[in-house]
Design a protein around this motif. Structure first.
Motif, short mmCIF file in Angstrom:
data_model
loop_
_atom_site.label_atom_id
_atom_site.label_comp_id
_atom_site.label_asym_id
_atom_site.label_seq_id
_atom_site.Cartn_x
_atom_site.Cartn_y
_atom_site.Cartn_z
N ALA A 88 0.82 -1.22 0.00
CA ALA A 88 0.00 0.00 0.00
C ALA A 88 0.85 1.26 0.00
O ALA A 88 0.55 2.23 -0.71
CB ALA A 88 -0.94 0.00 1.20
N ALA A 89 1.94 1.27 0.77
CA ALA A 89 2.77 2.47 0.85
C ALA A 89 3.47 2.75 -0.47
O ALA A 89 3.68 3.91 -0.84
CB ALA A 89 3.79 2.33 1.98
N HIS A 90 3.84 1.71 -1.22
CA HIS A 90 4.46 1.92 -2.52
C HIS A 90 3.43 2.44 -3.52
O HIS A 90 3.74 3.31 -4.35
CB HIS A 90 5.08 0.63 -3.05
N ALA A 91 2.21 1.92 -3.47
CA ALA A 91 1.15 2.45 -4.33
C ALA A 91 0.96 3.94 -4.08
O ALA A 91 0.86 4.74 -5.02
CB ALA A 91 -0.15 1.68 -4.11
N ALA A 92 0.98 4.32 -2.81
CA ALA A 92 0.80 5.73 -2.45
C ALA A 92 1.93 6.59 -2.98
O ALA A 92 1.70 7.69 -3.52
CB ALA A 92 0.68 5.87 -0.93
N GLU A 93 3.19 6.12 -2.85
CA GLU A 93 4.30 6.93 -3.33
C GLU A 93 4.34 6.98 -4.85
O GLU A 93 5.00 7.85 -5.44
CB GLU A 93 5.64 6.42 -2.77
N GLY A 95 1.60 7.47 -6.49
CA GLY A 95 0.47 8.32 -6.84
C GLY A 95 -0.79 7.54 -7.16
O GLY A 95 -1.68 8.05 -7.85
N ALA A 96 -0.90 6.32 -6.66
CA ALA A 96 -2.05 5.47 -6.95
C ALA A 96 -2.69 4.97 -5.67
O ALA A 96 -2.05 4.90 -4.62
CB ALA A 96 -1.63 4.28 -7.81
N GLU A 168 10.76 6.62 -17.01
CA GLU A 168 10.38 7.49 -18.12
C GLU A 168 9.77 6.67 -19.26
O GLU A 168 8.89 7.15 -19.96
CB GLU A 168 11.61 8.25 -18.63
N TYR A 169 10.23 5.42 -19.41
CA TYR A 169 9.64 4.55 -20.43
C TYR A 169 8.33 3.94 -19.93
O TYR A 169 7.44 3.63 -20.72
CB TYR A 169 10.59 3.39 -20.75
N GLN A 170 8.24 3.76 -18.62
CA GLN A 170 7.13 3.01 -18.04
C GLN A 170 5.84 3.81 -17.93
O GLN A 170 4.75 3.28 -18.18
CB GLN A 170 7.52 2.50 -16.65
N ILE A 171 5.95 5.08 -17.53
CA ILE A 171 4.76 5.77 -17.01
C ILE A 171 4.25 6.94 -17.86
O ILE A 171 3.11 6.93 -18.30
CB ILE A 171 5.01 6.23 -15.56
#
Length: 293
Positions: A88-93, A95-96, A168-171
């Motif tokens: 959950a904390a990684h999703a938050a960082e 921006g999701a 930069e390629y991913q998002i």
């Protein structure tokens, strides 16, 4: 019992590492049992055969083990399947919001590298990022599983992974795609060893990463949104999982994408570790230059 593959790339020797009664580890040549640690070996109950050979004393000591390169403990898997934003904390960082069903993507199997191999930053990459992850090795073919109990029984063992990613390629932008950001050469170091599922509890393993000796990630698999059996059960509804496939279960908070840390630069050293599964170390270099098409 730890299972490793030692030697130059493409010519690795399968090895079993076990500790004696004094706690001293010894490396045994596993070639009397198998030529390779791969899906065919796992599907043929190879782990039980290795244990039987150890008990019988039929595996010779590999005297020069400490001098050999450490390769990926699993020969090139058929599939590398990844779960995104599973903490959950990684999703938050990122921006999701935390996902309500597993986010799934694939990495090419030719991204797999040894845990200490030098790691190339792609020529045009500006946002190359680290991700410590628990890797799950599948031990038998499964599809359309009915229960999470069946899913748990499909696990052969566990391994440390670094899911290197070019953000930069991913998002961003119209062409931002996870596949592009996750498919770069040597972007999936695995190892240093593979531990059978019967010998480790995957539900409470500490995960850590460092960049140039500074801690970046420090979390625990107890914080996974979707645990290992849930992930396998879910995946089996959409694809056939084969012996030797590797599932990366997601990374905790503390990556450069958070904006709190710089991205990987030429000369940086990244280390990732999971308790009981060992520690990796990659030195990064900028791959040969090229021009934009």
């Amino acid at each position: 019992m730890k299972i490793a593959r030692l030697g130059e790339q493409g010519r690795e020797i399968p090895v079993v590492i076990v500790a004696d009664s004094n706690g001293t580890e010894h490396s045994y040549d596993a070639r009397p049992v198998t030529a390779e640690i791969d899906g065919a070996f796992l599907a043929d109950d190879g782990l039980a055969a290795l244990r039987a050979a150890l008990d019988a004393g039929t595996l010779p000591v590999l005297d020069n083990a400490a001098e050999l390169r450490i390769g990926s403990p699993i020969a090139r898997p058929n599939n590398v399947i990844c779960i995104g934003m599973n903490y959950a904390a990684h999703a938050a960082e990122s921006g999701a919001l935390p996902p309500t069903i597993p986010v799934v993507f694939l990495k090419p199997n030719n991204t797999v590298a040894g845990p200490f191999d030098a790691s190339p930053i792609p020529p045009l990459a500006q946002k190359y990022d680290w991700e410590v992850e628990l890797g799950v090795v599948i031990g038998r073919e499964v599809s359309y599983l009915s229960t999470v109990e069946e899913a748990a029984a499909a696990v052969a063992g566990y391994v440390v992974a670094n899911d290197l990613s070019e953000r930069e390629y991913q998002i961003p932008g119209a062409a931002g795609q996870w596949t592009k950001g996750k498919s770069l050469p040597k972007s999936t170091p695995l190892g240093p060893w593979f531990v059978p599922a019967s010998e480790i509890d995957s539900t409470k393993l500490q995960l850590k990463s460092w960049v140039n000796g500074e801690i970046r990630q420090d979390s625990n698999t107890a914080d996974l949104i979707f645990d290992v059996p849930t992930v396998i059960h879910h995946l089996s509804q959409y694809m056939v999982l084969e012996p030797g496939d590797v599932i990366l279960t997601g990374t905790p908070e503390g990556v450069a994408l958070s904006g709190r840390f710089p991205y990987i630069q030429d000369g940086d050293v990244v280390e990732v570790e999971i308790a009981g599964l060992g520690r990796q170390r990659q030195e990064f270099f900028r791959a040969g230059t090229t021009k934009e098409p």
